[in-house]
Design a protein around this motif. Sequence first.
Motif, PDB file in Angstrom:
ATOM      1  N   GLY A 128      38.694  43.465  35.932  1.00 42.44           N
ATOM      2  CA  GLY A 128      38.140  43.080  37.234  1.00 42.44           C
ATOM      3  C   GLY A 128      38.747  41.792  37.747  1.00 42.44           C
ATOM      4  O   GLY A 128      39.804  41.356  37.290  1.00 42.44           O
ATOM      5  N   LYS A 129      38.071  41.179  38.724  1.00 39.45           N
ATOM      6  CA  LYS A 129      38.596  39.964  39.368  1.00 39.45           C
ATOM      7  C   LYS A 129      38.716  38.813  38.367  1.00 39.45           C
ATOM      8  O   LYS A 129      37.823  38.596  37.558  1.00 39.45           O
ATOM      9  CB  LYS A 129      37.656  39.570  40.516  1.00 39.45           C
ATOM     10  CG  LYS A 129      38.254  38.499  41.403  1.00 39.45           C
ATOM     11  CD  LYS A 129      37.216  37.853  42.307  1.00 39.45           C
ATOM     12  CE  LYS A 129      37.702  36.469  42.710  1.00 39.45           C
ATOM     13  NZ  LYS A 129      36.674  35.613  43.245  1.00 39.45           N
ATOM     14  N   MET A 130      39.849  38.106  38.467  1.00 39.17           N
ATOM     15  CA  MET A 130      40.044  36.990  37.550  1.00 39.17           C
ATOM     16  C   MET A 130      39.152  35.822  37.947  1.00 39.17           C
ATOM     17  O   MET A 130      38.993  35.510  39.114  1.00 39.17           O
ATOM     18  CB  MET A 130      41.503  36.560  37.621  1.00 39.17           C
ATOM     19  CG  MET A 130      41.858  35.508  36.603  1.00 39.17           C
ATOM     20  SD  MET A 130      43.629  35.196  36.612  1.00 39.17           S
ATOM     21  CE  MET A 130      44.249  36.724  35.937  1.00 39.17           C
ATOM     22  N   SER A 131      38.546  35.179  36.955  1.00 39.87           N
ATOM     23  CA  SER A 131      37.758  33.989  37.255  1.00 39.87           C
ATOM     24  C   SER A 131      37.863  33.019  36.093  1.00 39.87           C
ATOM     25  O   SER A 131      38.363  33.359  35.028  1.00 39.87           O
ATOM     26  CB  SER A 131      36.297  34.359  37.516  1.00 39.87           C
ATOM     27  OG  SER A 131      35.650  34.625  36.304  1.00 39.87           O
ATOM     28  N   LYS A 132      37.377  31.801  36.336  1.00 40.13           N
ATOM     29  CA  LYS A 132      37.434  30.781  35.291  1.00 40.13           C
ATOM     30  C   LYS A 132      36.414  31.046  34.200  1.00 40.13           C
ATOM     31  O   LYS A 132      36.580  30.636  33.077  1.00 40.13           O
ATOM     32  CB  LYS A 132      37.153  29.405  35.897  1.00 40.13           C
ATOM     33  CG  LYS A 132      38.279  28.868  36.748  1.00 40.13           C
ATOM     34  CD  LYS A 132      37.930  27.479  37.240  1.00 40.13           C
ATOM     35  CE  LYS A 132      39.092  26.807  37.961  1.00 40.13           C
ATOM     36  NZ  LYS A 132      39.432  27.430  39.235  1.00 40.13           N
ATOM     37  N   SER A 133      35.334  31.746  34.589  1.00 37.55           N
ATOM     38  CA  SER A 133      34.216  31.857  33.664  1.00 37.55           C
ATOM     39  C   SER A 133      34.250  33.114  32.805  1.00 37.55           C
ATOM     40  O   SER A 133      33.635  33.156  31.756  1.00 37.55           O
ATOM     41  CB  SER A 133      32.904  31.781  34.437  1.00 37.55           C
ATOM     42  OG  SER A 133      32.968  32.630  35.561  1.00 37.55           O
ATOM     43  N   SER A 134      34.983  34.160  33.256  1.00 34.33           N
ATOM     44  CA  SER A 134      34.958  35.378  32.446  1.00 34.33           C
ATOM     45  C   SER A 134      36.333  35.655  31.864  1.00 34.33           C
ATOM     46  O   SER A 134      37.354  35.444  32.501  1.00 34.33           O
ATOM     47  CB  SER A 134      34.508  36.568  33.298  1.00 34.33           C
ATOM     48  OG  SER A 134      35.469  36.846  34.274  1.00 34.33           O
TER      49      SER A 134
END
Length: 483
Positions: A278-284
Amino acid sequence: MKLYNSATRKREDFVPNHPDIVKMYTCGPTVYHYAHIGNLRSYIMEDVLEKALRYEGYPVKRVMNITDVGHLTSDADEGEDKMLKGARREHKSVMEIAKFYTDAFFSDCAKLNIKTPDVVEPATNCIDEYIKIISKLMDTGYAYFAGGNVYFDTSKLERYYIFNDFSAEDLDVGVREGVEEDLNKRNKNDFVLWFTKSKFEDQALKWDSPWGVGYPGWHIECSGISMKHLGEDLDIHCGGVDNAFPHHTNEIAQSESYLGHKWCNLWFHVAHLNTSSGKMSKSSGEFLTVSLLEQKGYDPLAYRFFCLQSHYRKSLVFTWENLDNAQLAYNKLTARVGALKPEDGPVDEAALAAMKERFLNALDNDLNSSLAVTAVYDVFKAKTNDATKLAAIGDFDRVLSLDLIARGEQKRQELKRQAVTAGQFTVVSESGESDPEVEAKILARQEAKKAKNFAEADRIRDELKAAGIEVTDIPHGAKWKRI
Ligand SMILES: [Zn+2]
C-alpha cells in the motif's frame, strides 16, 4: 508544452501569465523527520518539471516553504503537532529539530540531483504575512473567531472542492474516525488559520497577533510565502497528490478569498509511491530513506532513474527487485555512454537537432519522462558519430540530471585501468590520476624489458623523465609521478 492541470482535469497548453517569468511554488517538507523516498519522488518529478521549463527557455522563479511550525499529525487541524512530536522523540528543541531535518532534506536532494529552489523560506519567517491575510479574511467575513482560534468559513465559498476527482476517502480526511471533532467549527471542513487555544500547552513557538498569542495553521503558510515572493498570481503550484485535499484546497480557498481573483493557473500533482502493501509512510513498514538505499549499496541516482522511467501521474510500486533492475539498467546505460569516444567528431549539428526534437516532444507530452529516457536510448542507435551522441546525451541530462556524462567518463577510465592491469602488470600513479599516454609508454618499457631489450627500456625511461615523469618499479608493476 502540454501539462495536465488537476484543477480542470484536462491537459492544457502551458502559457505563463507573464512573458519574463514563470512563477512556480512547491510545498516543502515538514522538518520533523527524514523524508522517505515516496516524498522524494514528488521532489524529483517537480525538479524535472522545473528543468524542462528552463530547457524550453522559460525563466523560472521557484519558491518552496519549509514547515517548521504548526503542522499537525492529521492533515486537518486535529492531532498532535508534528514538530513537537519530533522534538519529544529526540529530546531536542523544536528549532534544533527543524535545523537538523532541513539540512538532512537538502543533503538527500543533493544526492538525487534535485536543484534547490530559488527561494527557500521557513514558515516561521513570515508571521506578518499570515497575520495580514487573516486580518483581511476576518474583515471581509471569510474567517471567524471561535473558542480562541481563527477559522476559515468554507460555507462562504461557491465552490470549495476544487480537486473533486479524488476519492471520497481522501475528501473525508478532515472528519475521519478516531480524530476528535472540533466543536468550534461552523462547517466540517472549516480549518484553523491561527491558533491561540492550542491543545498543546507546551507549543514552543508563539507570536503576538490581533487574536492573541499563538501560531499559524499549516495551510496559511503556503499562501503567505507564495504571495511574499511571487506576488498575487502563480503559474504552477506543485505537490504530492496527498496534499490536494485538504491542504491545496484550503490554500485556494483562503488565497482567492483574500485576493478577490483567481490565484494559480495550473496544479501539478505527483502520484504516490506505493509499496506492495500500500501507500508508503513513515509509520508503517520499512522507513525507506536515501541513507537506507545507500547503506544497502544503491546509488541514489539509480532511484532517480527508477522514478524517471514512470510517468508522474501514475502511482509507482517500489520493491527492492524493481530498484535492483533500475540500478542494473542505470549501470548499463552509463557504461554505454562511457563506450562512446569523445574524439570521434566533429559534432553534426543537424543530427543533434533531430535528436533534441525527439527529446523535446517527450517533455511537451505532459512531461513524459519515460519517453525522455527512451530518447536517450535512441541516441545510441542514431546514425551519427560519437561526439554528436555525447553532445545529445549531455544536453538531455540538463533535464534528467542523471550525471550521464560524468558517470560515463568514470566508466571509460575504469575500462582503461582494467586494460592497464591486464597481464598482471599494474601501472599506478602516486596522485591517483590516469594518463593513457604515460601508461602506454610504461607498458612499452615493460615489454622491452621482457624481451631483454634493455637499451629500449632505458630509452623509454629517459624519454619519460624528459617529459617530467619519474617511474619506479614495484612488485608486479610500476608506479609513476610527475616531478
Ligand atoms: Zn503547501
